[in-house]
Design a protein around this motif. Sequence first.
Motif, PDB file in Angstrom:
ATOM      1  N   SER A  29       0.788  -1.274   0.012  1.00 54.43           N
ATOM      2  CA  SER A  29       0.008   0.005   0.124  1.00 54.43           C
ATOM      3  C   SER A  29       0.828   1.243   0.044  1.00 54.43           C
ATOM      4  N   LEU A  30       2.152   1.023  -0.623  1.00 51.13           N
ATOM      5  CA  LEU A  30       3.046   2.292  -0.394  1.00 51.13           C
ATOM      6  C   LEU A  30       2.797   3.225  -1.766  1.00 51.13           C
ATOM      7  N   LYS A  31       1.910   2.966  -2.787  1.00 48.39           N
ATOM      8  CA  LYS A  31       2.033   3.630  -3.927  1.00 48.39           C
ATOM      9  C   LYS A  31       2.040   5.142  -3.637  1.00 48.39           C
ATOM     10  N   THR A  32       1.097   5.546  -2.868  1.00 46.96           N
ATOM     11  CA  THR A  32       0.759   6.968  -2.409  1.00 46.96           C
ATOM     12  C   THR A  32       1.215   7.340  -1.008  1.00 46.96           C
ATOM     13  N   SER A  36      -0.985   3.429   3.945  1.00 49.83           N
ATOM     14  CA  SER A  36       0.239   2.727   4.276  1.00 49.83           C
ATOM     15  C   SER A  36       0.399   2.494   5.905  1.00 49.83           C
ATOM     16  N   LYS A  37       0.611   1.293   6.476  1.00 50.66           N
ATOM     17  CA  LYS A  37       0.868   1.441   7.872  1.00 50.66           C
ATOM     18  C   LYS A  37       2.342   1.802   8.127  1.00 50.66           C
ATOM     19  N   GLN A  38       3.111   1.730   7.139  1.00 46.84           N
ATOM     20  CA  GLN A  38       4.469   2.323   7.593  1.00 46.84           C
ATOM     21  C   GLN A  38       4.700   3.800   7.295  1.00 46.84           C
ATOM     22  N   ILE A  39       4.876   4.454   8.543  1.00 50.03           N
ATOM     23  CA  ILE A  39       4.491   5.896   8.402  1.00 50.03           C
ATOM     24  C   ILE A  39       5.652   6.814   7.715  1.00 50.03           C
ATOM     25  N   VAL A  40       6.905   6.513   7.900  1.00 46.32           N
ATOM     26  CA  VAL A  40       7.929   7.079   7.373  1.00 46.32           C
ATOM     27  C   VAL A  40       8.407   6.232   6.093  1.00 46.32           C
ATOM     28  N   LEU A  41       8.199   6.604   4.923  1.00 46.31           N
ATOM     29  CA  LEU A  41       8.663   5.774   3.782  1.00 46.31           C
ATOM     30  C   LEU A  41      10.261   6.010   3.603  1.00 46.31           C
ATOM     31  N   PRO A  42      10.717   5.044   2.856  1.00 46.14           N
ATOM     32  CA  PRO A  42      12.203   4.858   2.726  1.00 46.14           C
ATOM     33  C   PRO A  42      12.809   6.188   2.104  1.00 46.14           C
ATOM     34  N   ASN A  43      12.285   7.173   1.274  1.00 43.02           N
ATOM     35  CA  ASN A  43      12.687   8.280   0.842  1.00 43.02           C
ATOM     36  C   ASN A  43      12.421   9.476   1.474  1.00 43.02           C
TER      37      ASN A  43
END
Length: 293
Positions: A29-32, A36-43
């Motif tokens: 679910s990281l497309k936008t 997403s459950k992951q708050i801080v994305l890799p970038n």
Amino acid sequence: MTKSSSITKAKPLGGPKTDEGKKIASRNSLKTGTYSKQIVLPNESQQEFDQLVEQFQKDFYPKDAVEMMLVREMAVITWKKLRLERLEHDFCARQLAAQITVEEFLSINTLFTDMTHRFWVDNGVLSGKGAESLARLIGLLKPHRNLNMNAEQLGLIKKDFPFAYDSVLADYYRHTSQADVEPSLEEIVTTVILFDDLSSKYLVPNSVKRMLPYYQGGLQCVKFREQIEEGVIQIRQERLLKMMQLGGVQRASDDLNRAMIRTVNEYRKHHEWRIQNRTEQLPDGDAKQLTAG
């Protein structure tokens, strides 16, 4: 009768078991990043997110675990809103700045060809001396679509229009094996091309037939300059309208807005409950002083 001991209960399939599988599942679910459950994305910056949470804590000053949780949730929603705005801006900027496609360009005028588009992409729209020079080049090339040039005529093109001469020279190298030394003008104009059907033709007229539509497309760009400029603006506006009609970003933004309103309301209700609960547990004098404050 007893059931056979060989019959066992089916085990649930469950989720991925390996670390890599769990990582892939967490990013579905990281497309936008909105859901997403992951708050801080890799970038993204963990430090910037922590600063945002700290700012919310200073603004709302949570007093218990529930308020701390709700304040953090508001910070998370705001973080995702900021991310969504960046993504929307970057996407729109890329779409609007992307090169006008052949199909889009041809829709501006039915007289346009692929070569018109190609010349426009390579050179834009010429004006002034550039347009005059292009018209002169076309005038020199037209008589030689079927009629060969002599060395003097090719020399004039080499002198005044080196880019056109380079195109003829490239054809010479492509059809001959003599690529080490530049040939003389006489060698070029006397070169004959043999085709698969055993027919033959002089090199220069063959090159002219290939080049001429490209330069004629350039003249079309000059002639319809205003129409092209207006058409490009219209195309970019239509792109923007299509992006707005897709609605995916707007729906995600609306979801985040509703989540923020819901979280703020929950915080307000809990805050009021906590104040009321504390008031009821205090002696009458202290309670009046607290509510008055």
